[in-house]
Write a protein that holds these residues in place. Structure first.
Motif, mmCIF file in Angstrom:
data_model
loop_
_atom_site.group_PDB
_atom_site.id
_atom_site.type_symbol
_atom_site.label_atom_id
_atom_site.label_comp_id
_atom_site.label_asym_id
_atom_site.label_seq_id
_atom_site.Cartn_x
_atom_site.Cartn_y
_atom_site.Cartn_z
ATOM 1 N N ASP A 44 0.848 -1.193 0.000
ATOM 2 C CA ASP A 44 0.000 0.000 0.000
ATOM 3 C C ASP A 44 0.885 1.244 0.000
ATOM 4 N N ARG A 45 0.339 2.351 -0.501
ATOM 5 C CA ARG A 45 1.105 3.589 -0.580
ATOM 6 C C ARG A 45 0.612 4.601 0.440
ATOM 7 N N LEU A 46 1.548 5.403 0.926
ATOM 8 C CA LEU A 46 1.253 6.493 1.851
ATOM 9 C C LEU A 46 1.650 7.806 1.205
ATOM 10 N N HIS A 47 0.745 8.791 1.225
ATOM 11 C CA HIS A 47 1.039 10.129 0.725
ATOM 12 C C HIS A 47 1.286 11.028 1.921
ATOM 13 N N ASP A 48 2.388 11.761 1.894
ATOM 14 C CA ASP A 48 2.738 12.677 2.978
ATOM 15 C C ASP A 48 1.870 13.928 2.893
ATOM 16 N N ASN A 49 1.216 14.296 3.999
ATOM 17 C CA ASN A 49 0.358 15.480 4.035
ATOM 18 C C ASN A 49 1.109 16.767 4.354
ATOM 19 N N ASP A 50 2.373 16.683 4.662
ATOM 20 C CA ASP A 50 3.173 17.867 4.972
ATOM 21 C C ASP A 50 3.274 18.742 3.720
ATOM 22 N N PRO A 51 2.880 20.022 3.804
ATOM 23 C CA PRO A 51 2.930 20.875 2.614
ATOM 24 C C PRO A 51 4.338 21.064 2.048
ATOM 25 N N ARG A 52 5.367 20.824 2.828
ATOM 26 C CA ARG A 52 6.745 20.939 2.328
ATOM 27 C C ARG A 52 7.160 19.715 1.535
ATOM 28 N N MET A 53 6.420 18.603 1.661
ATOM 29 C CA MET A 53 6.757 17.332 1.010
ATOM 30 C C MET A 53 5.610 16.874 0.116
ATOM 31 N N LYS A 54 5.135 17.733 -0.770
ATOM 32 C CA LYS A 54 3.936 17.459 -1.559
ATOM 33 C C LYS A 54 4.014 16.172 -2.382
ATOM 34 N N SER A 55 5.131 15.881 -2.961
ATOM 35 C CA SER A 55 5.199 14.742 -3.876
ATOM 36 C C SER A 55 5.774 13.476 -3.233
ATOM 37 N N ARG A 56 5.967 13.458 -1.913
ATOM 38 C CA ARG A 56 6.564 12.282 -1.280
ATOM 39 C C ARG A 56 5.530 11.181 -1.127
ATOM 40 N N VAL A 57 5.831 10.033 -1.717
ATOM 41 C CA VAL A 57 4.986 8.850 -1.631
ATOM 42 C C VAL A 57 5.849 7.723 -1.086
ATOM 43 N N LEU A 58 5.355 7.049 -0.039
ATOM 44 C CA LEU A 58 6.080 5.935 0.560
ATOM 45 C C LEU A 58 5.316 4.649 0.310
ATOM 46 N N GLY A 86 14.740 4.253 -1.861
ATOM 47 C CA GLY A 86 15.059 3.062 -1.090
ATOM 48 C C GLY A 86 15.309 3.325 0.382
ATOM 49 N N ARG A 87 15.237 4.582 0.793
ATOM 50 C CA ARG A 87 15.437 4.908 2.208
ATOM 51 C C ARG A 87 14.221 4.453 3.004
ATOM 52 N N GLU A 88 14.461 3.805 4.138
ATOM 53 C CA GLU A 88 13.374 3.254 4.946
ATOM 54 C C GLU A 88 13.018 4.194 6.099
ATOM 55 N N PHE A 89 11.708 4.324 6.341
ATOM 56 C CA PHE A 89 11.180 5.176 7.398
ATOM 57 C C PHE A 89 10.351 4.346 8.354
ATOM 58 N N SER A 90 10.307 4.782 9.590
ATOM 59 C CA SER A 90 9.467 4.182 10.609
ATOM 60 C C SER A 90 8.408 5.218 10.979
ATOM 61 N N ILE A 91 7.124 4.863 10.808
ATOM 62 C CA ILE A 91 6.020 5.798 11.020
ATOM 63 C C ILE A 91 5.069 5.203 12.048
ATOM 64 N N LEU A 92 4.665 6.012 13.021
ATOM 65 C CA LEU A 92 3.670 5.549 13.986
ATOM 66 C C LEU A 92 2.333 5.342 13.274
ATOM 67 N N ALA A 93 1.668 4.240 13.563
ATOM 68 C CA ALA A 93 0.408 3.904 12.908
ATOM 69 C C ALA A 93 -0.664 4.955 13.176
ATOM 70 N N ARG A 94 -0.619 5.638 14.309
ATOM 71 C CA ARG A 94 -1.626 6.647 14.617
ATOM 72 C C ARG A 94 -1.489 7.892 13.746
ATOM 73 N N ARG A 95 -0.378 8.044 13.021
ATOM 74 C CA ARG A 95 -0.177 9.188 12.120
ATOM 75 C C ARG A 95 -0.659 8.909 10.700
ATOM 76 N N ILE A 96 -1.192 7.698 10.450
ATOM 77 C CA ILE A 96 -1.699 7.327 9.127
ATOM 78 C C ILE A 96 -3.217 7.415 9.160
ATOM 79 N N HIS A 97 -3.785 8.242 8.270
ATOM 80 C CA HIS A 97 -5.224 8.498 8.256
ATOM 81 C C HIS A 97 -5.871 7.796 7.071
#
Length: 68
Positions: free
Chosen positions: A5-19, A42-53
């Protein structure tokens, strides 16, 4: 959420970032639910599940889930 599944970053400074989700349900050392995701380079990120809407409301922070 599942791997692929894909995640789109909602931060206005990172408009095109898709993970892309690599692993779900990983616990951090503090016991919080965690999601592992990679960006296009290929850089890996760790995201808290509560930050995914998943409700589709517009936000300025966190991530939106797009099911592939």
């Amino acid at each position: 959420m599942k791997p692929g599944d894909r995640l789109h970053d909602n931060d206005p400074r990172m408009k095109s970032r898709v993970l892309t989700i690599v692993a779900c349900g990983v616990r951090t050392e503090h016991g919080l639910l965690d999601v592992r995701a990679k960006d296009r380079s290929g850089r890996e990120f760790s995201i808290l599940a509560r930050r995914i809407h998943t409700d589709g409301k517009p936000r300025r922070g966190g991530f939106d889930l797009e099911v592939v």
